[in-house]
Structure formats: C-alpha cells, structure tokens
Design a protein around this motif. Structure first.
Motif, PDB file in Angstrom:
ATOM      1  N   UNK A  16       0.860  -1.177   0.000  1.00 54.23           N
ATOM      2  CA  UNK A  16       0.000   0.000   0.000  1.00 54.23           C
ATOM      3  C   UNK A  16       0.895   1.226   0.000  1.00 54.23           C
ATOM      4  N   UNK A  17       0.552   2.182  -0.838  1.00 52.82           N
ATOM      5  CA  UNK A  17       1.335   3.404  -0.914  1.00 52.82           C
ATOM      6  C   UNK A  17       0.402   4.597  -1.044  1.00 52.82           C
ATOM      7  N   UNK A  18       0.908   5.770  -0.694  1.00 53.57           N
ATOM      8  CA  UNK A  18       0.108   6.994  -0.657  1.00 53.57           C
ATOM      9  C   UNK A  18       0.809   8.064  -1.487  1.00 53.57           C
ATOM     10  N   UNK A  19      -0.003   8.850  -2.196  1.00 51.80           N
ATOM     11  CA  UNK A  19       0.536  10.031  -2.862  1.00 51.80           C
ATOM     12  C   UNK A  19      -0.489  11.151  -2.814  1.00 51.80           C
ATOM     13  N   UNK A  20      -0.045  12.339  -3.160  1.00 47.51           N
ATOM     14  CA  UNK A  20      -0.909  13.522  -3.173  1.00 47.51           C
ATOM     15  C   UNK A  20      -1.240  13.877  -4.616  1.00 47.51           C
ATOM     16  N   UNK A  21      -2.518  14.185  -4.870  1.00 46.34           N
ATOM     17  CA  UNK A  21      -2.960  14.571  -6.206  1.00 46.34           C
ATOM     18  C   UNK A  21      -4.184  15.471  -6.088  1.00 46.34           C
ATOM     19  N   UNK A  22      -4.547  16.112  -7.189  1.00 45.74           N
ATOM     20  CA  UNK A  22      -5.705  17.006  -7.213  1.00 45.74           C
ATOM     21  C   UNK A  22      -7.025  16.235  -7.203  1.00 45.74           C
ATOM     22  N   UNK A  23      -7.069  15.082  -7.897  1.00 46.12           N
ATOM     23  CA  UNK A  23      -8.301  14.299  -7.987  1.00 46.12           C
ATOM     24  C   UNK A  23      -7.954  12.827  -8.209  1.00 46.12           C
ATOM     25  N   UNK A  24      -8.984  11.979  -8.212  1.00 44.47           N
ATOM     26  CA  UNK A  24      -8.760  10.538  -8.304  1.00 44.47           C
ATOM     27  C   UNK A  24      -8.159  10.135  -9.650  1.00 44.47           C
ATOM     28  N   UNK A  25      -8.595  10.757 -10.727  1.00 45.65           N
ATOM     29  CA  UNK A  25      -8.064  10.425 -12.051  1.00 45.65           C
ATOM     30  C   UNK A  25      -6.571  10.738 -12.136  1.00 45.65           C
ATOM     31  N   UNK A  26      -6.180  11.882 -11.603  1.00 44.19           N
ATOM     32  CA  UNK A  26      -4.768  12.256 -11.609  1.00 44.19           C
ATOM     33  C   UNK A  26      -3.957  11.292 -10.738  1.00 44.19           C
ATOM     34  N   UNK A  27      -4.505  10.928  -9.590  1.00 46.08           N
ATOM     35  CA  UNK A  27      -3.812   9.992  -8.714  1.00 46.08           C
ATOM     36  C   UNK A  27      -3.601   8.647  -9.407  1.00 46.08           C
ATOM     37  N   UNK A  28      -4.628   8.161 -10.091  1.00 45.71           N
ATOM     38  CA  UNK A  28      -4.535   6.878 -10.800  1.00 45.71           C
ATOM     39  C   UNK A  28      -3.446   6.938 -11.864  1.00 45.71           C
ATOM     40  N   UNK A  29      -3.399   8.005 -12.623  1.00 45.75           N
ATOM     41  CA  UNK A  29      -2.370   8.157 -13.668  1.00 45.75           C
ATOM     42  C   UNK A  29      -0.968   8.260 -13.065  1.00 45.75           C
ATOM     43  N   UNK A  30      -0.859   8.940 -11.940  1.00 42.78           N
ATOM     44  CA  UNK A  30       0.451   9.039 -11.283  1.00 42.78           C
ATOM     45  C   UNK A  30       0.923   7.674 -10.788  1.00 42.78           C
ATOM     46  N   UNK A  31       0.016   6.914 -10.149  1.00 48.12           N
ATOM     47  CA  UNK A  31       0.389   5.571  -9.708  1.00 48.12           C
ATOM     48  C   UNK A  31       0.821   4.721 -10.897  1.00 48.12           C
ATOM     49  N   UNK A  32       0.098   4.816 -12.009  1.00 47.88           N
ATOM     50  CA  UNK A  32       0.450   4.035 -13.198  1.00 47.88           C
ATOM     51  C   UNK A  32       1.797   4.470 -13.756  1.00 47.88           C
ATOM     52  N   UNK A  33       2.076   5.761 -13.743  1.00 49.92           N
ATOM     53  CA  UNK A  33       3.352   6.260 -14.261  1.00 49.92           C
ATOM     54  C   UNK A  33       4.522   5.804 -13.391  1.00 49.92           C
ATOM     55  N   UNK A  34       4.301   5.752 -12.089  1.00 50.04           N
ATOM     56  CA  UNK A  34       5.380   5.376 -11.167  1.00 50.04           C
ATOM     57  C   UNK A  34       5.611   3.865 -11.165  1.00 50.04           C
TER      58      UNK A  34
END
Length: 48
Positions: A16-34
């Motif tokens: 399980x990991x946590x990140x900061x984002x503006x919205x859920x769609x952005x968070x999902x894309x960031x997780x996928x990019x990482x």
C-alpha cells in the motif's frame, strides 16, 4: 491537494502506498506512471 492510497505491485510484492494529487483520475495516472499500468489493478481511494 488530497491524499490517495493504492495497493500496487512493486518488485513482485503487493504494497500500500500513498501520494498527493488534485483528484482521483490524476492519482490513478500518477500511480500508473510510477509503478507501471499493469501494477495498479484498482482505482486509488481518497484518504484523510
């Protein structure tokens, strides 16, 4: 900014990991990019 949590596959281990984002769609894309698109099987959940 909001906090999002996701379970991802990192080097063969599910963590399980946590990140900061503006919205859920952005968070999902960031997780996928990482971690890679195949290593993020579910949408992240907003926490906090």
């Amino acid at each position: 900014m909001k906090r999002y949590k996701a379970t991802v596959n990192a080097a063969g281990m599910w963590v399980e990991t946590i990140l900061y984002a503006q919205n859920q769609a952005q968070a999902y894309r960031l997780f996928q990019a990482i971690f890679g698109a195949n290593n993020v099987p579910h949408q992240p959940l907003q926490i906090g």
